[in-house]
Design a protein around this motif. Sequence first.
Motif, PDB file in Angstrom:
ATOM      1  N   MET A  67       0.848  -1.184   0.000  1.00  0.00           N
ATOM      2  CA  MET A  67       0.000   0.000   0.000  1.00  0.00           C
ATOM      3  C   MET A  67       0.884   1.234   0.000  1.00  0.00           C
ATOM      4  O   MET A  67       1.910   1.276   0.668  1.00  0.00           O
ATOM      5  N   ILE A  68       0.452   2.242  -0.734  1.00  0.00           N
ATOM      6  CA  ILE A  68       1.203   3.502  -0.808  1.00  0.00           C
ATOM      7  C   ILE A  68       0.257   4.658  -0.478  1.00  0.00           C
ATOM      8  O   ILE A  68      -0.923   4.609  -0.789  1.00  0.00           O
ATOM      9  N   SER A  69       0.804   5.647   0.189  1.00  0.00           N
ATOM     10  CA  SER A  69       0.058   6.867   0.487  1.00  0.00           C
ATOM     11  C   SER A  69       1.055   8.013   0.571  1.00  0.00           C
ATOM     12  O   SER A  69       2.274   7.801   0.574  1.00  0.00           O
ATOM     13  N   LYS A  70       0.549   9.214   0.661  1.00  0.00           N
ATOM     14  CA  LYS A  70       1.395  10.388   0.828  1.00  0.00           C
ATOM     15  C   LYS A  70       2.254  10.256   2.081  1.00  0.00           C
ATOM     16  O   LYS A  70       3.386  10.746   2.122  1.00  0.00           O
ATOM     17  N   ASP A  71       1.748   9.550   3.087  1.00  0.00           N
ATOM     18  CA  ASP A  71       2.463   9.398   4.365  1.00  0.00           C
ATOM     19  C   ASP A  71       3.701   8.528   4.262  1.00  0.00           C
ATOM     20  O   ASP A  71       4.658   8.721   5.006  1.00  0.00           O
ATOM     21  N   ASN A  72       3.725   7.562   3.317  1.00  0.00           N
ATOM     22  CA  ASN A  72       4.884   6.670   3.239  1.00  0.00           C
ATOM     23  C   ASN A  72       5.594   6.717   1.888  1.00  0.00           C
ATOM     24  O   ASN A  72       6.545   5.980   1.656  1.00  0.00           O
ATOM     25  N   ALA A  73       5.174   7.591   0.992  1.00  0.00           N
ATOM     26  CA  ALA A  73       5.779   7.700  -0.331  1.00  0.00           C
ATOM     27  C   ALA A  73       7.073   8.512  -0.286  1.00  0.00           C
ATOM     28  O   ALA A  73       7.267   9.343   0.613  1.00  0.00           O
ATOM     29  N   GLU A  74       7.933   8.281  -1.269  1.00  0.00           N
ATOM     30  CA  GLU A  74       9.157   9.075  -1.413  1.00  0.00           C
ATOM     31  C   GLU A  74       8.783  10.528  -1.686  1.00  0.00           C
ATOM     32  O   GLU A  74       8.011  10.821  -2.593  1.00  0.00           O
ATOM     33  N   HIS A  75       9.332  11.444  -0.896  1.00  0.00           N
ATOM     34  CA  HIS A  75       9.016  12.875  -0.978  1.00  0.00           C
ATOM     35  C   HIS A  75      10.146  13.630  -1.662  1.00  0.00           C
ATOM     36  O   HIS A  75      11.310  13.262  -1.551  1.00  0.00           O
ATOM     37  N   TYR A  76       9.796  14.689  -2.368  1.00  0.00           N
ATOM     38  CA  TYR A  76      10.792  15.611  -2.923  1.00  0.00           C
ATOM     39  C   TYR A  76      10.205  17.017  -2.932  1.00  0.00           C
ATOM     40  O   TYR A  76       8.987  17.189  -2.871  1.00  0.00           O
ATOM     41  N   SER A  77      11.071  18.012  -2.972  1.00  0.00           N
ATOM     42  CA  SER A  77      10.657  19.415  -3.067  1.00  0.00           C
ATOM     43  C   SER A  77      11.018  19.925  -4.457  1.00  0.00           C
ATOM     44  O   SER A  77      12.007  19.501  -5.045  1.00  0.00           O
ATOM     45  N   TRP A  78      10.224  20.846  -4.971  1.00  0.00           N
ATOM     46  CA  TRP A  78      10.508  21.423  -6.272  1.00  0.00           C
ATOM     47  C   TRP A  78       9.992  22.858  -6.332  1.00  0.00           C
ATOM     48  O   TRP A  78       9.130  23.254  -5.550  1.00  0.00           O
ATOM     49  N   GLY A  79      10.531  23.624  -7.267  1.00  0.00           N
ATOM     50  CA  GLY A  79      10.048  24.977  -7.526  1.00  0.00           C
ATOM     51  C   GLY A  79      10.016  25.860  -6.305  1.00  0.00           C
ATOM     52  O   GLY A  79      10.934  25.852  -5.487  1.00  0.00           O
ATOM     53  N   GLU A  80       8.949  26.605  -6.206  1.00  0.00           N
ATOM     54  CA  GLU A  80       8.748  27.601  -5.151  1.00  0.00           C
ATOM     55  C   GLU A  80       8.072  26.975  -3.934  1.00  0.00           C
ATOM     56  O   GLU A  80       6.900  27.187  -3.686  1.00  0.00           O
ATOM     57  N   GLN A  81       8.800  26.200  -3.177  1.00  0.00           N
ATOM     58  CA  GLN A  81       8.292  25.559  -1.957  1.00  0.00           C
ATOM     59  C   GLN A  81       7.147  24.595  -2.241  1.00  0.00           C
ATOM     60  O   GLN A  81       6.200  24.486  -1.467  1.00  0.00           O
TER      61      GLN A  81
END
Length: 112
Positions: free
Chosen positions: A1-15
């Motif tokens: 199962m995947i969700s925003k809580d356990n998915a790989e995170h990255y930052s981009w652009g303007e915050q």
Amino acid sequence: MISKDNAEHYSWGEQCDGWYLLKRQDLLVIHEKMPAGAAEQRHVHAVARQFFYVLSGVLTMEMEGEMHHINAMQGLEIPPGARHQARNDADSAVEFLVISQPTTRGDRADLR
């Protein structure tokens, strides 16, 4: 199962934030969050077809000179070769899914 809580995170652009829900060569599904006033660089994909689906807020999408205001529970397809730019012109954050087939990795040309 995947969700925003356990998915790989990255930052981009303007915050802005992104979470990879599915990261394959043939299909890419990303949950993204853009704060008020944020915008991505106008660009084009030669091969990838994308579908933007808004979860909350309103996403402004400029595509080939035409403005689209995508409300929550609405989506918009971006065909290959279409010049486009996602923006958040609203006063609050917008969250949306970006579904790309195939992946956009190596298939993006930024425009001025």
